[in-house]
Design a protein around this motif. Sequence first.
Motif, PDB file in Angstrom:
ATOM      1  N   ILE A   1     -43.724 136.537  86.548  1.00 43.31           N
ATOM      2  CA  ILE A   1     -43.451 136.766  85.134  1.00 43.31           C
ATOM      3  C   ILE A   1     -44.414 137.806  84.573  1.00 43.31           C
ATOM      4  N   SER A   2     -44.045 138.334  83.409  1.00 45.17           N
ATOM      5  CA  SER A   2     -44.882 139.310  82.706  1.00 45.17           C
ATOM      6  C   SER A   2     -45.471 138.671  81.454  1.00 45.17           C
ATOM      7  N   LEU A   3     -46.680 139.094  81.117  1.00 41.75           N
ATOM      8  CA  LEU A   3     -47.325 138.673  79.880  1.00 41.75           C
ATOM      9  C   LEU A   3     -47.718 139.908  79.077  1.00 41.75           C
ATOM     10  N   TYR A   4     -47.384 139.871  77.782  1.00 45.17           N
ATOM     11  CA  TYR A   4     -47.874 140.879  76.856  1.00 45.17           C
ATOM     12  C   TYR A   4     -48.746 140.170  75.827  1.00 45.17           C
TER      13      TYR A   4
ATOM     14  N   GLU B   1     -47.293 140.890  85.909  1.00 46.78           N
ATOM     15  CA  GLU B   1     -47.609 142.001  85.001  1.00 46.78           C
ATOM     16  C   GLU B   1     -48.306 141.438  83.777  1.00 46.78           C
TER      17      GLU B   1
ATOM     18  N   HIS C   1     -50.270 142.971  80.159  1.00 48.21           N
ATOM     19  CA  HIS C   1     -50.618 144.155  79.375  1.00 48.21           C
ATOM     20  C   HIS C   1     -51.259 143.741  78.066  1.00 48.21           C
TER      21      HIS C   1
ATOM     22  N   ASN D   1     -38.717 147.424  79.345  1.00 44.85           N
ATOM     23  CA  ASN D   1     -38.762 146.224  78.523  1.00 44.85           C
ATOM     24  C   ASN D   1     -39.518 146.550  77.235  1.00 44.85           C
TER      25      ASN D   1
ATOM     26  N   THR E   1     -41.680 150.627  83.147  1.00 40.12           N
ATOM     27  CA  THR E   1     -42.580 150.024  84.117  1.00 40.12           C
ATOM     28  C   THR E   1     -41.933 150.081  85.493  1.00 40.12           C
TER      29      THR E   1
ATOM     30  N   THR F   1     -39.528 141.907  86.050  1.00 41.96           N
ATOM     31  CA  THR F   1     -39.570 140.453  85.933  1.00 41.96           C
ATOM     32  C   THR F   1     -38.470 140.047  84.960  1.00 41.96           C
TER      33      THR F   1
ATOM     34  N   MET G   1     -40.522 137.689  80.310  1.00 42.58           N
ATOM     35  CA  MET G   1     -41.714 138.285  79.717  1.00 42.58           C
ATOM     36  C   MET G   1     -42.090 137.461  78.493  1.00 42.58           C
TER      37      MET G   1
ATOM     38  N   SER H   1     -41.021 138.088  73.042  1.00 45.43           N
ATOM     39  CA  SER H   1     -40.776 137.542  74.368  1.00 45.43           C
ATOM     40  C   SER H   1     -39.313 137.747  74.744  1.00 45.43           C
ATOM     41  N   ASP H   2     -39.060 137.753  76.059  1.00 40.95           N
ATOM     42  CA  ASP H   2     -37.722 138.064  76.569  1.00 40.95           C
ATOM     43  C   ASP H   2     -37.456 137.221  77.810  1.00 40.95           C
TER      44      ASP H   2
END
Length: 454
Positions: free
Chosen positions: A53-56, A108, A110, A310, A315, A319, A322, A331-332
């Motif tokens: 998964i991705s985290l922002y 990921e 960011h 995204n 990128t 994933t 996110m 979030s997505d």
Amino acid sequence: MQIQSLIEKYAGAVPRYTSYPTVPYWDADTFNKETWLQHVKESFNQSNAISGISLYIHLPYCESLCTYCGCNTRITKNHAVEKPYIKAVAKEWELYKALFDTKPVIKELHLGGGTPTFFSPEHLQNLIESILSACTLHPDAEFSFEAHPANTTVEHLNVLYKLGFKRLSLGIQDFDPKVQAIINRYQTVEQVNHVHSNAKDIGYNSINYDLIYGLPLQTLSGLEKTINSVIKLSPDRIAFYGYAHVPWVKPGQRKFTEADLPNTQERQALYELGRKMLIEAGYREIGMDHFALSTDSLYQAQEMGKLHRNFMGYTHQYTQLMIGLGVSSISDTWTAFAQNVKKVEDYLKLIAENEIPVVKGHILTEEDLLMRKHILSLMCKSKTAWSHSDLLNDSFRNSLDLLPALAEDGLICINERAINVTKTGERFLRNICAVFDARLQASTLQENIFSNGN
């Protein structure tokens, strides 16, 4: 048709398509938190073990207001705000982790803002260590952060590198002193070189510069000097964005007026100059508004057909899930979107009450998912193809009816089941995507302005 005529024909406000549907067209009235959390759990279960998964993480604080900025920021010189905010973000992630049956696999991460380097290296270290606790790192994990060249220290670079960060993005915009003064964004070539050189010496493998064309008081000669300086510094990637003037949304932009901005022809000339100089310097065009050296992973992803887009932009990592942490983050899950509250005080209050702080969102319909698939393909691959089942959707068939006009203008090549964007069409990628934006079309047709090229 000549390029200038095409520019005039397709001028107008068109979404950047970091998502579909775009935020103004979310069905927020039908959104509820319980459904959202169910989508999060389902997406996590489907994707965590496969892609991670991705985290922002949104860090909104800045010491001064950059008047061009359209981001959600909080201006203060009081660094006592750091610790409570860091604790709240870490707690928000704990609330999400409580939904999961297995350890999250982080592919990921960011840090955006605001100015992430507003925070001390110690507080950033505490945040990242809290976020990564009870998590697993994907073998291809990539961590990145945004930085202001004027306040990023060697300690920031060292601490974040040791935590796994290998990419940073430096917000430059323009080196012209007149432009810097009116947008209240100051950094010298020497400061940028200092941060860039230190980062490379430490081991960062990808450095991005953000540049903007269309800024107030910007001139061709000034931008030429900026681009020449950038080329000498040789970042791995460059994001070359058009300035969005929305003073009714961002009051800070009222420091200047439309009279200070380049007109449509001047703005286009700025873009053409920057694009030409970057390509001649060896940068390859990536999707829309991005350029990269052939050694960079973003270019390699484009060449292999693995480019993804995204809410964080382009990128090379894909994933399905996110999660955005912090005030105003989005979030997505692929099937649903959600955005956090925008005010810091509201965010801190909800976190203190053990509430995941989403305030609005959108659950994608089958039609949304269909259109999203084609828009994403166009944004990342400059082509899309459709199946017989796609043709069963009325809105999709209506979109296909609009394609011959784009083909006549030389923006696409079309056959029975696919379109490919031409070299000319790459400059109008957003306009091509807008053909498949059923929600935008319904709105603009209602207002009778779609024919104007928006």
